[in-house]
Structures are given as structure tokens and as C-alpha cells.
Motif scaffolding. Structure first.
Motif, mmCIF file in Angstrom:
data_model
loop_
_atom_site.group_PDB
_atom_site.id
_atom_site.type_symbol
_atom_site.label_atom_id
_atom_site.label_comp_id
_atom_site.label_asym_id
_atom_site.label_seq_id
_atom_site.Cartn_x
_atom_site.Cartn_y
_atom_site.Cartn_z
ATOM 1 N N THR A 65 0.182 -4.120 -5.652
ATOM 2 C CA THR A 65 0.273 -2.878 -4.881
ATOM 3 C C THR A 65 -0.968 -2.036 -5.122
ATOM 4 O O THR A 65 -1.409 -1.873 -6.260
ATOM 5 N N LYS A 66 -1.538 -1.516 -4.040
ATOM 6 C CA LYS A 66 -2.647 -0.579 -4.154
ATOM 7 C C LYS A 66 -2.143 0.830 -3.898
ATOM 8 O O LYS A 66 -1.499 1.101 -2.881
ATOM 9 N N SER A 84 0.503 5.717 -0.774
ATOM 10 C CA SER A 84 -0.405 6.834 -1.039
ATOM 11 C C SER A 84 -0.152 7.398 -2.428
ATOM 12 O O SER A 84 0.881 7.158 -3.047
ATOM 13 N N GLN A 130 -2.242 3.330 5.544
ATOM 14 C CA GLN A 130 -1.292 2.213 5.660
ATOM 15 C C GLN A 130 -0.111 2.409 4.706
ATOM 16 O O GLN A 130 0.442 1.457 4.183
ATOM 17 N N ASN A 131 0.241 3.672 4.445
ATOM 18 C CA ASN A 131 1.330 3.964 3.520
ATOM 19 C C ASN A 131 2.617 3.294 3.992
ATOM 20 O O ASN A 131 2.970 3.352 5.173
ATOM 21 N N TYR A 190 -4.094 0.016 -9.082
ATOM 22 C CA TYR A 190 -3.389 -1.208 -8.704
ATOM 23 C C TYR A 190 -2.284 -1.502 -9.714
ATOM 24 O O TYR A 190 -2.456 -1.299 -10.921
ATOM 25 N N ASN A 207 0.843 -1.196 0.000
ATOM 26 C CA ASN A 207 0.000 0.000 0.000
ATOM 27 C C ASN A 207 0.877 1.243 0.000
ATOM 28 O O ASN A 207 1.767 1.375 0.848
ATOM 29 N N THR A 234 -4.691 6.295 1.737
ATOM 30 C CA THR A 234 -4.485 5.193 2.677
ATOM 31 C C THR A 234 -3.820 5.677 3.944
ATOM 32 O O THR A 234 -3.047 6.640 3.935
#
Length: 412
Positions: A283-284, A240, A290-291, A271, A238, A288
Motif C-alpha cells: 500500500t502506498k 491519502s 487514486q484514494n 509504504y 493507494n 494521491t
């Protein structure tokens, strides 16, 4: 609506085209726009055609080789009577006819009319193959939808016209179209810059308010470094938009620099996944908490380090900077890093169009210049500054720049 982009490596041969079908079978192809690049190294081969044309040498033989390669791929995908062979021949015939009648001395204009044929042919082949396999789709000519100015090889999107055109598409259908290309007001083809197919996917996503964009690569996702250049790299699950934009700016090749801005504006998740392992999460990129602030390494090669100084030892002031950057814009030379002192300016430059000698010649009328060619820019994102010394091992450092999160070294 979803947008998928398949790059040249994912459609480089017949087996790869078949694999696209396998990916779509596992991921779904309903209400999807599939954006495709030219097959394998076709763009490089078509660039050679343009170079031979301007050198007044035999370009037709090189063009025939490209056609033969696509024919060989198609013969492994279709029956000999399939209509794709006539469609493919028509594209290459059009290129040859264009070069036969062209009178324009503008290299960039001719480049765009010729090199764009790679995407046209690959998308026709893929669209036909998918239809034969039961993936119902309509082929679209991106040049009728994506409108640009007439900056050949680096087209600037006319967003209002492009939005109007794309919004007319029926979002209950699926489509196959091209990356990398659009057209200007007179309907001549304009390319969006090398590796611009990702950008095309983002344009379609923005204009269609897509749910997601997925870029299918030959790597598991965005890594902490290019596995072909660095050891012991790992996946960033994840990140940003902001971190992805920073990485693209510093030269991370897995993401095209222009791709992320339109997606960020509408908060469309992006993605990066592997077409070899489509079931893996990849990878998203998006908004986020959750960077992954993990130390990452980027190597940008084929750069030039230029030092520019005033002749009279006066300060490098705003008027000097304006003059220098005006020349950089004129020759379409991009700055990867800059650092200035009182009387000099150091620039790490990316010379896509091989204009560095022209820039040096024009600058020399007003400044003293010194250039070290073919250097590399090594960037460490989220760097652990406690082990800064390890970044210098085995390198000859020509210039360094250190900030809170980023270390940049120019080496030869």
C-alpha cells in the motif's frame, strides 16, 4: 535516503533475521536507515520484569529467560566467538544493575529504562548479522539522536534538538537503529508509546528528508480489515495521508497514529509492505488522486464505555467538559468516541495505564458515573448506509454514531 522499519514479528527468531537480509537483497540497502523493534514478544516479557520488580518478586529469573532467548537466536546466526554475545550480555547486565540500584518509585520511569533494552539488543543483533552478510552499516543509539521531554512512556519529541542531531548523520552511509525510544535532557531513556517504532521511522525520515518510508509487516499492506478478525478483506493499494490518519485514529493497528503527520508535512511517501512477499507492491500512502474509498472495517477492543451525568440534572456545559477532560489528561486516558446529550456525556475510553478506577473515583466527587468495561468499538469507514442493518447483525449495541462516511458501534 530511504527509511525501513522492521517490527517485532519480522525479527522474532533466527530465520526471521535471515529473512530481513533477503528483503534487503531484493530491495536494496544503500543509503538506508533501518529502524528495528524488539524481537517478537520481548516487550511484553520485559513489561513482566518491571511488574515483578515493583511487586518485590523474582524479576531476575524472568530477565534471564529473555537473555537466554536472545542467546539462542544469536547462536543460530553467529559463531560462538562473535563479539555480539558480549555486547548482548552487557545490555542485560546493565538492566539488572539498574534495577539493583534504582531508588525511584516512578513506575513509568523504571518501565522506560528496562523495556527499552529490547530494542537495543535486537538492533545490535541485526546490525551485526547484516554486516556479516555484506550489508555494511553503522549501529546508532537512537537515544543520542531523538530527544524528548520527560513524559515517560509517552515522550513528546523536541523537534529542534532531534533535527540538529539527526542532520549530522552522513547520508551516504547506511544505519541500523532502534524504534520506540529517545531520551530526555538528563539522558534517561524515554519511550514513545507502545507500537512507537513506526513513529521513530517517521522522525528519521522527516529529519533526513527521506525519499520514502517503508514499514515491513506480516500483512500485504493496509487492508480493508484485519484478516485475523474479518473475512473477505482486500488490499487498499493507494490511500491519502488524510484517510490513513483517519483509519489510524479509529484504531487500524497497521499504522501508528503519530506516524503520518511528519511525513505529510514533507510529502514523504509511506509504504506498507509484506516482509514475507517483498516483491508485492503493498500500500502506498501519500498525496494521491487514486484514494481507495472502499468500505473498511476496524475493531478496537479492550475499551470502556463511561456515562457521566450531572447530579442536579443541569446541562453538561463547557465548564463540566473542561473539568472532565482535565481528569482524562491527568490519568492519560484517551477518548476513542464521545457523544453528549443535555445532561450526560458518553465516552468510549482507552485505558492504557489501567487508571479507569482512579478516574471513576475522582469523577464521582462531582458527577454520577456508570461504566461498562471491556467493550469493543466497531468502525466502518466509507460505509454503505444502504445496508446499515447488516452492521447490527449479532451485536448488542450500547451506543452508535453515524456520519456521512463512518458508522461507529460500541458493543459488548
Amino acid at each position: 535516503m530511504k527509511v525501513y522499519k522492521f517490527g517485532g514479528a519480522s525479527v522474532k527468531d533466527a530465520e526471521s533475521v535471515k529473512n530481513v537480509g533477503s528483503v534487503l537483497k531484493s530491495q536494496g540497502f544503500e543509503q538506508c536507515v533501518l529502524v528495528v523493534s524488539a524481537m517478537g514478544k520481548t516487550t511484553n516479557a520485559l513489561e513482566k520484569v518491571v511488574e515483578l520488580y515493583f511487586a518485590k518478586q523474582d524479576f531476575a529469573t524472568e530477565l534471564s529467560k529473555i537473555k537466554e532467548n536472545h542467546t539462542a537466536i544469536s547462536q543460530r546466526l553467529f559463531d560462538e566467538s562473535h563479539e555480539i554475545f558480549a555486547k548482548m550480555t552487557a545490555v542485560f547486565d546493565e538492566v539488572e544493575e539498574f534495577l539493583g540500584r534504582n531508588k525511584s518509585p516512578n513506575f513509568s520511569f523504571v518501565y522506560d529504562q528496562v523495556v527499552s533494552s529490547g530494542e537495543i539488543v535486537s538492533s545490535k543483533i541485526l546490525s551485526a548479522y547484516l554486516n556479516d552478510q555484506g550489508f555494511d552499516n553503522q549501529w546508532l543509539d537512537a537515544r543520542e539522536l531523538i530527544k524528548t521531554d520527560s513524559t515517560y512512556r509517552e515522550g513528546v519529541i523536541s523537534w529542534d534538538d532531534t533535527q540538529r542531531n539527526i542532520s549530522r548523520l552522513n547520508q551516504s552511509q547506511s544505519y541500523v537503529t532502534q524504534g520506540f525510544i529517545g531520551s530526555e535532557d538528563d539522558n534517561f531513556t524515554v519511550t514513545l508509546g507502545r507500537e512507537g517504532s513506526d513513529y521513530s521511522a517517521a522522525i528519521f525520515a522527516y529529519c533526513m528528508n527521506a525519499e520514502t518510508v517503508t514499514i515491513w509487516k506480516d500483512v500485504p499492506g493496509v487492508m480493508t480489515g484485519d484478516p485475523r478478525k474479518f473475512e473477505n478483506v482486500s488490499l487498499l493499494p493507494n490511500i491519502s495521508y488524510e484517510e490513513a490518519i483517519e483509519m489510524a485514529y479509529y484504531g487500524a493497528s497497521v499504522i501508528h497514529p503519530k506516524t503520518l503527520q511528519p511525513l505529510q508535512q514533507k510529502n514523504i511517501p509511506f509504504y506498507v509492505k509484506s516482509f514475507l512477499q517483498p516483491e508485492m507492491p503493498g500500500t502506498k500512502v501519500g498525496e494521491t488522486d487514486q484514494n481507495c474509498y472502499i468500505e473498511s472495517f476496524i475493531l478496537k477492543e479492550n475499551q470502556h464505555l463511561m456515562r457521566i451525568a450531572t447530579r442536579d440534572f443541569s446541562f453538561i456545559a463547557e465548564d463540566h467538559m473542561s473539568q472532565i477532560f482535565s481528569m482524562l489528561a491527568k490519568f492519560k486516558i484517551k477518548v476513542s468516541l464521545m457523544q453528549n446529550s443535555a445532561i450526560s456525556l458518553a465516552l468510549c475510553l482507552e485505558d492504557k495505564y489501567e487508571k479507569i478506577s482512579d478516574l471513576e473515583r475522582e469523577l464521582s466527587q462531582h458527577f454520577s458515573t456508570e461504566t461498562v468495561k471491556n467493550v469493543s468499538l466497531f468502525t466502518v469507514r466509507n460505509a454503505d448506509l444502504q445496508k446499515l442493518h447488516t452492521f447490527y447483525n449479532g451485536k448488542t449495541i450500547l451506543l452508535e454514531q453515524i456520519s456521512k462516511k463512518t458508522v461507529q458501534l460500541i458493543t459488548n
